[in-house]
Design a protein around this motif. Sequence first.
Motif, short mmCIF file in Angstrom:
data_model
loop_
_atom_site.label_atom_id
_atom_site.label_comp_id
_atom_site.label_asym_id
_atom_site.label_seq_id
_atom_site.Cartn_x
_atom_site.Cartn_y
_atom_site.Cartn_z
N PRO A 1 7.23 14.81 -0.79
CA PRO A 1 5.93 15.48 -0.99
C PRO A 1 4.88 14.50 -1.50
CG PRO A 1 7.50 16.14 -2.70
CD PRO A 1 8.26 15.31 -1.71
N LEU A 2 4.06 14.00 -0.58
CA LEU A 2 3.11 12.94 -0.91
C LEU A 2 2.03 13.39 -1.88
CD1 LEU A 2 2.76 11.30 2.61
CD2 LEU A 2 3.92 10.36 0.61
N GLU A 3 1.84 14.70 -2.05
CA GLU A 3 0.85 15.17 -3.01
C GLU A 3 1.21 14.76 -4.43
OE1 GLU A 3 3.73 18.58 -2.19
OE2 GLU A 3 2.60 17.11 -1.01
N ARG A 4 2.45 14.41 -4.67
CA ARG A 4 2.82 13.88 -5.99
C ARG A 4 2.18 12.53 -6.26
NH1 ARG A 4 9.38 14.83 -6.10
NH2 ARG A 4 9.40 17.04 -5.52
N ILE A 5 1.87 11.81 -5.18
CA ILE A 5 1.23 10.50 -5.31
C ILE A 5 -0.28 10.66 -5.37
CG2 ILE A 5 0.90 8.25 -4.22
CD1 ILE A 5 3.61 8.60 -2.89
N GLY A 6 -0.81 11.53 -4.53
CA GLY A 6 -2.25 11.76 -4.48
C GLY A 6 -2.62 12.53 -3.23
N PRO A 7 -3.88 12.95 -3.11
CA PRO A 7 -4.33 13.63 -1.89
C PRO A 7 -4.03 12.78 -0.66
CG PRO A 7 -5.99 13.80 -3.60
CD PRO A 7 -4.95 12.84 -4.12
N LEU A 8 -3.56 13.43 0.40
CA LEU A 8 -3.08 12.72 1.58
C LEU A 8 -4.11 11.75 2.14
CD1 LEU A 8 -0.48 12.65 3.20
CD2 LEU A 8 -1.43 14.40 4.72
N LYS A 9 -5.38 12.16 2.20
CA LYS A 9 -6.42 11.32 2.80
C LYS A 9 -6.74 10.09 1.95
CE LYS A 9 -8.91 14.78 5.55
NZ LYS A 9 -10.23 15.38 5.81
N GLU A 10 -6.23 10.06 0.72
CA GLU A 10 -6.54 8.93 -0.17
C GLU A 10 -5.45 7.86 -0.16
OE1 GLU A 10 -7.29 10.50 -4.04
OE2 GLU A 10 -9.07 11.64 -3.40
N LEU A 11 -4.38 8.10 0.59
CA LEU A 11 -3.22 7.19 0.58
C LEU A 11 -3.27 6.20 1.74
CD1 LEU A 11 -0.35 9.75 -0.16
CD2 LEU A 11 -1.89 8.62 -1.78
N LEU A 12 -3.02 4.94 1.44
CA LEU A 12 -2.94 3.90 2.46
C LEU A 12 -1.65 3.11 2.24
CD1 LEU A 12 -4.38 2.41 4.82
CD2 LEU A 12 -5.32 0.85 3.09
N PHE A 13 -0.78 3.12 3.24
CA PHE A 13 0.46 2.34 3.21
C PHE A 13 0.21 1.02 3.94
CE2 PHE A 13 1.54 6.73 2.77
CZ PHE A 13 2.67 6.78 1.96
N PHE A 14 0.70 -0.09 3.38
CA PHE A 14 0.44 -1.35 4.08
C PHE A 14 1.59 -2.34 3.93
CE2 PHE A 14 -0.23 -3.49 0.16
CZ PHE A 14 -0.57 -4.82 0.38
N ASP A 15 1.60 -3.30 4.86
CA ASP A 15 2.61 -4.36 4.87
C ASP A 15 2.00 -5.56 5.58
OD1 ASP A 15 5.27 -5.37 4.36
OD2 ASP A 15 5.60 -5.25 6.51
N ILE A 16 2.38 -6.76 5.17
CA ILE A 16 1.80 -7.97 5.77
C ILE A 16 2.90 -8.86 6.34
CG2 ILE A 16 -0.13 -7.88 4.15
CD1 ILE A 16 1.08 -10.32 2.71
N GLU A 17 2.49 -9.74 7.26
CA GLU A 17 3.38 -10.76 7.83
C GLU A 17 2.71 -12.11 7.64
OE1 GLU A 17 6.20 -9.61 8.68
OE2 GLU A 17 5.70 -7.49 8.90
N THR A 18 3.49 -13.10 7.19
CA THR A 18 2.94 -14.41 6.88
C THR A 18 3.84 -15.50 7.44
OG1 THR A 18 4.17 -14.73 4.80
CG2 THR A 18 2.16 -13.40 4.69
N THR A 19 3.34 -16.73 7.40
CA THR A 19 4.14 -17.86 7.87
C THR A 19 4.87 -18.56 6.74
OG1 THR A 19 2.26 -19.37 7.66
CG2 THR A 19 2.55 -18.27 9.80
N GLY A 20 4.90 -17.94 5.57
CA GLY A 20 5.61 -18.51 4.42
C GLY A 20 5.40 -17.68 3.18
N PHE A 21 6.02 -18.11 2.08
CA PHE A 21 5.94 -17.36 0.83
C PHE A 21 4.74 -17.75 -0.03
CE2 PHE A 21 10.57 -17.05 1.74
CZ PHE A 21 10.65 -15.67 1.80
N SER A 22 4.24 -18.96 0.14
CA SER A 22 3.15 -19.44 -0.71
C SER A 22 1.79 -19.15 -0.08
CB SER A 22 3.30 -20.95 -0.94
OG SER A 22 2.15 -21.46 -1.59
N GLY A 23 0.95 -18.49 -0.85
CA GLY A 23 -0.41 -18.24 -0.37
C GLY A 23 -1.26 -19.48 -0.37
N ASP A 24 -0.76 -20.57 -0.95
CA ASP A 24 -1.52 -21.82 -0.98
C ASP A 24 -1.26 -22.69 0.25
OD1 ASP A 24 -2.67 -21.37 -3.56
OD2 ASP A 24 -0.76 -21.90 -4.47
#
Length: 368
Positions: free
Chosen positions: A15-38
Amino acid sequence: MITIKRPVDLPDTYPLERIGPLKELLFFDIETTGFSGDTSQLYLIGCTYHDGFGWKLIQWFADTRDSEGQLLEAFFTFMERFKVLVHFNGDGFDIPYLLKRCKHLGLNYNFDKITSLDLYKKIKPYRKLLGLENMKQKSIEAFLGVSREDKYSGGQLIDVYREYLMTRQTLLYDLLILHNEDDLRGMPSILPILSYPDLMESPFSLLSQQACSCENNQGTDCAFLNLVWKSPYTVPVQLSYDCYPVSLELHQDTLTCNIALYQGELKYFYPNYKDYYYLPLEDAAIHKSVGAYVDKNARRKATAKTCYTRKQGLFLPQFGSLWAPALREDYKASLTYTQYSPELLSDTDCADTYARQLLSYVSEKNRL
């Protein structure tokens, strides 16, 4: 930069309403070429969100090495319409990584105006209670009985991305996009794990308590206390523990516990032993203000181990500082007891605290 946006079917697992209103939720994930942002590069950001009509998937893909900045600009601009960012270990990796890439590219973006919900951090305090081998997403999926096979790891796809930049093969592009999409689709499958923090962060209501007895292997009657609590929340996977003197089961919204009661003599150890004499004939300690009148040959200076008074009765184990006085079998015993009466748990807060102490105790022991 390539932008992909389309509808996506996501299972209703929590029940996502436990987290917040449905329209306010954004799920995300990223892909990178390594672990260091530098020293490495961001090449893909994927998000799922609900627009009021259904779930949508949006991905920004760096089809050239110099389009990374466009990804970041598109993502942060898109994120402005949401209030809660949901992710797995994003506080530990994804968010710091994106901030480093922004700094590297001279982009003034941050996460100050959005609430971060890290599933990893939310679950981590309950790792022992759940008996998780580690905090990897696959371990959580295994605990929940979720079967999801990743054909490629993020590390393996680094070379796939580099080859794509050189060859522009559609097959390689599809692999990269699909992997990120699969990760986003997999996130709802682990959301039911949040039921355990929900349960632990809400009050337990004691439904019943009953003092019982059973016969052990030696034919002796042993007393125990049966306790049943209810929670406002239901958990997806039953938990069972058996670590003397506690046998406990958490099933759906019900916590059931059998606790061995101690019948006999226990000792209360006074904390300030230097203020007491020990009387060997009486096997007890008395305060020096009274002991001064006792024959010197019948008394000695108390030590931490001899500074006690004895008490007979039926005792309930306690697993934290809840009731006083706290009695022990001997000085070095870690487990303490209080004299049992049904009124001990009549207070709502005491009953709730005792349930949490039990769960904390068994989570430190071996799970069956």
